[in-house]
Structures are given as C-alpha cells and as structure tokens.
Design a protein around this motif. Structure first.
Motif, PDB file in Angstrom:
ATOM      1  N   GLU A  31      16.341 -38.456 -10.701  1.00 27.68           N
ATOM      2  CA  GLU A  31      16.311 -38.020  -9.310  1.00 27.68           C
ATOM      3  C   GLU A  31      16.565 -36.526  -9.202  1.00 27.68           C
ATOM      4  O   GLU A  31      15.962 -35.834  -8.378  1.00 27.68           O
ATOM      5  CB  GLU A  31      17.339 -38.804  -8.493  1.00 27.68           C
ATOM      6  CG  GLU A  31      16.977 -40.258  -8.269  1.00 27.68           C
ATOM      7  CD  GLU A  31      15.677 -40.427  -7.498  1.00 27.68           C
ATOM      8  OE1 GLU A  31      15.373 -39.570  -6.643  1.00 27.68           O
ATOM      9  OE2 GLU A  31      14.960 -41.406  -7.752  1.00 27.68           O
ATOM     10  N   SER A  32      17.454 -36.005 -10.033  1.00 25.82           N
ATOM     11  CA  SER A  32      17.707 -34.569 -10.043  1.00 25.82           C
ATOM     12  C   SER A  32      16.496 -33.812 -10.578  1.00 25.82           C
ATOM     13  O   SER A  32      16.086 -32.791 -10.011  1.00 25.82           O
ATOM     14  CB  SER A  32      18.936 -34.274 -10.908  1.00 25.82           C
ATOM     15  OG  SER A  32      19.148 -32.882 -11.028  1.00 25.82           O
ATOM     16  N   SER A  88      18.289 -42.996 -17.285  1.00 20.99           N
ATOM     17  CA  SER A  88      19.168 -42.381 -16.288  1.00 20.99           C
ATOM     18  C   SER A  88      18.412 -42.105 -14.994  1.00 20.99           C
ATOM     19  O   SER A  88      17.729 -41.083 -14.865  1.00 20.99           O
ATOM     20  CB  SER A  88      19.768 -41.076 -16.823  1.00 20.99           C
ATOM     21  OG  SER A  88      20.570 -40.460 -15.832  1.00 20.99           O
ATOM     22  N   VAL A  89      18.563 -42.990 -14.038  1.00 20.98           N
ATOM     23  CA  VAL A  89      17.929 -42.789 -12.737  1.00 20.98           C
ATOM     24  C   VAL A  89      18.527 -41.566 -12.045  1.00 20.98           C
ATOM     25  O   VAL A  89      17.815 -40.801 -11.382  1.00 20.98           O
ATOM     26  CB  VAL A  89      18.096 -44.046 -11.868  1.00 20.98           C
ATOM     27  CG1 VAL A  89      17.562 -43.802 -10.462  1.00 20.98           C
ATOM     28  CG2 VAL A  89      17.389 -45.229 -12.508  1.00 20.98           C
ATOM     29  N   ARG A  90      19.823 -41.344 -12.231  1.00 23.82           N
ATOM     30  CA  ARG A  90      20.477 -40.207 -11.590  1.00 23.82           C
ATOM     31  C   ARG A  90      19.865 -38.888 -12.072  1.00 23.82           C
ATOM     32  O   ARG A  90      19.535 -38.007 -11.265  1.00 23.82           O
ATOM     33  CB  ARG A  90      21.975 -40.231 -11.891  1.00 23.82           C
ATOM     34  CG  ARG A  90      22.736 -39.033 -11.316  1.00 23.82           C
ATOM     35  CD  ARG A  90      24.196 -39.079 -11.703  1.00 23.82           C
ATOM     36  NE  ARG A  90      24.386 -38.989 -13.142  1.00 23.82           N
ATOM     37  CZ  ARG A  90      24.393 -37.840 -13.819  1.00 23.82           C
ATOM     38  NH1 ARG A  90      24.183 -36.689 -13.183  1.00 23.82           N
ATOM     39  NH2 ARG A  90      24.594 -37.839 -15.119  1.00 23.82           N
ATOM     40  N   LYS A  91      19.701 -38.751 -13.373  1.00 24.09           N
ATOM     41  CA  LYS A  91      19.128 -37.510 -13.904  1.00 24.09           C
ATOM     42  C   LYS A  91      17.652 -37.375 -13.537  1.00 24.09           C
ATOM     43  O   LYS A  91      17.161 -36.272 -13.314  1.00 24.09           O
ATOM     44  CB  LYS A  91      19.327 -37.451 -15.416  1.00 24.09           C
ATOM     45  CG  LYS A  91      20.786 -37.254 -15.804  1.00 24.09           C
ATOM     46  CD  LYS A  91      20.968 -37.150 -17.310  1.00 24.09           C
ATOM     47  CE  LYS A  91      22.441 -36.916 -17.644  1.00 24.09           C
ATOM     48  NZ  LYS A  91      22.679 -36.823 -19.103  1.00 24.09           N
ATOM     49  N   LYS A 127      13.333 -33.205  -8.359  1.00 22.96           N
ATOM     50  CA  LYS A 127      13.485 -32.237  -7.275  1.00 22.96           C
ATOM     51  C   LYS A 127      13.333 -30.797  -7.767  1.00 22.96           C
ATOM     52  O   LYS A 127      13.349 -29.863  -6.959  1.00 22.96           O
ATOM     53  CB  LYS A 127      14.842 -32.409  -6.607  1.00 22.96           C
ATOM     54  CG  LYS A 127      15.021 -33.761  -5.922  1.00 22.96           C
ATOM     55  CD  LYS A 127      16.439 -33.954  -5.419  1.00 22.96           C
ATOM     56  CE  LYS A 127      16.643 -35.334  -4.832  1.00 22.96           C
ATOM     57  NZ  LYS A 127      18.055 -35.569  -4.436  1.00 22.96           N
TER      58      LYS A 127
END
Length: 287
Positions: A16-17, A11-14, A20
C-alpha cells in the motif's frame, strides 16, 4: 523506466505504501524476502496485490530460482493476474532465460494472455557462475527486457566478508557491475543498477544513481519508498545536458552532408549525435 521498487510479496502494508509512490515499477518479491514457510501464503497475497495495483505502475514478480522447485507454483499463482514481467533471480545465461520463456508460453496460453506479452528481467550477477555467463546471452528469448546486477548474493557466492567499504564497491563487484552493463548493451536490453542498502543516506544514493546513468544504466532498483524520488530525478537528464544535446542535434541538422561538426570549439562526430539523441529520448520517455 527509471525506478524498480522491491516489495515483499507477503506485506500488504508495504504494498500500500509502495503503490502511492512515483516508482515506475514495483517488483513483488516471492524470493529472498519471504521465509520458507510463508512461500505458499505469499503467492496468494501477491496475486491479490496484482488485482489491486496502481495501473500507472508496471508490476513485476520476482519468482524463486529455477533450481528451487518453487518457480512453477509461483507462476501458476501469479500469471492469471497478468503481471507486466517476471524477474528471474540466479540467472546464468540465455539457457535460463529460454527455460523461463517456455514456462511463460504455457502460462500465457492458459491465462488468455497475448503470446510474448510478459517481459523477463534477469538478476544476472548473483553467483560466480552467473558472472562468468554474462557474455552468454546471445540467442536469448525476445522476452528478455532487462538485466539487473546485484552484489549481496554475489558476496556470499565469492565468500567475501563484505562487498563495499565506505559506500564504495570492492573490485570484484565493480567487475560484475560493469560486465552486466556491457552485456545488456550487447543484448540490446535495459541495464538496471543494483539497490543502495543504506536507507538513510540519500546524498550517497543520488551520487550512485547519477554515476550509474552516466555510465549507461537506464534504471535502478530500490528497496525503500523514500529512495524513489531521488532515483527518478537522478535518471532524468539535467537541463544543461538537454540544452547541449539540442545544440549538437542542430549543428548536425545544419550540416547534413558532414560527418563531423565543430561546436563551441569542440569537434563532434556521429557518436556524439547518437548520444545527444539518447539524452533527449530519456528526457521525453514515459514509463
């Protein structure tokens, strides 16, 4: 390190989160969060995540267990990305640690990585057999850096219908928790508390994390970004704890020939001094 944030390895989205957040380390997961038909694809995505990670965060990879036939493929994919460590699930004692350490010897040499640079963190309570092996980490590779306990897989291994009620772990799981803590202390490695599964109950998370720190755990695994700040704060000593520790240290400094001192009506000996020094070290530690 105070917080280890799990991130599905596909999961690239998770990711990226997660990158941060203030998590001290991310665990990119190739095991439980990845469907069987996505294992190969997840290796490639995880490798890309290694290249793109926040350099202020440590990166660990949870590979598949030794008996799955998948671990060598996992390591071949991720080791060129120079992860800080490998998380070994379903670990049952020093023999499993040393098995993984031999693999890491070869992959480090092949990737031009300094020998011994890759740490090992084990998940040490996921099966009944693993719990019985918690006293069997003597002679484990010096790569062993931390021991994490977990209750979800253990419930399945025991045939339990649940592992906690009203947020409180049942007795078999508390036994596994406590043995993991004791085993980590005996091995001289970091004890890592398990995840909190209720994502929205931050008050319970804080209570659980503070209790874990008081018991001797030095870190906690988390599964959601909003848990990170709560755990980081819970694993830092309070101002009151720091102030008391400084008083204890001063009392012993003022009486260097004495093994026992009196402070505010309390008799203190060397274990209290060691505890005070540990508190100040935790207050000053970095990731």
């Amino acid at each position: 390190m105070r917080s280890f944030l799990f991130v599905p390895g596909d999961s690239v989205r998770k990711f990226e989160s997660a990158r941060k957040t203030a998590a001290d380390a991310l665990i990119l997961d190739l095991e439980d969060s990845i469907a069987p038909d996505q294992k190969v694809a997840a290796r490639r995505i995880t490798r890309d995540m290694l290249d793109a990670h926040n350099p202020e965060q440590k990166i660990y990879i949870r590979v598949n267990a030794l008996d799955t036939g998948l671990i060598l493929g996992d390591l071949a994919a991720v080791m060129p990305g120079r992860p800080d460590g490998i998380v070994l699930p379903k670990c049952a004692g020093a023999a499993d640690v040393n098995h993984l350490a031999l693999y890491l010897d070869a992959f480090e040499a092949a990737s031009g990585i300094e020998h011994g640079a890759t740490r090992i963190v084990v998940v040490a309570t996921e099966t009944a057999r693993a719990v019985l092996k918690l006293l069997d980490f003597e002679g484990a590779s010096p790569r062993l850096w931390g021991m994490m306990w977990g209750a979800e897989d253990l419930a399945a291994s025991l045939g339990a219908s649940r592992n906690r009620t009203a947020g409180r772990f049942h007795r078999p799981f508390l036994l596994a928790r406590d043995l993991c803590l004791i085993s980590a202390a005996a091995a001289g490695v970091v004890a890592i508390d398990t995840i909190a599964t209720d994502i929205d109950d931050l008050a319970a998370l804080r209570e659980e994390a503070i209790a874990a720190r008081h018991d001797g755990f030095l870190s906690k695994a988390v599964i959601h970004p909003k848990h990170v700040d709560v755990v980081n704060a819970a694993f830092m000593p309070t101002a009151e704890e720091i102030a008391w520790s400084e008083k204890v240290i001063r009392a012993f400094d003022d009486n260097p020939e004495s093994g026992v001192v009196k402070l505010e009506g309390k008799m203190l000996d060397k274990p209290h001094l060691r505890a005070a020094l540990k508190v100040l070290a935790q207050a000053k530690r970095d990731v």
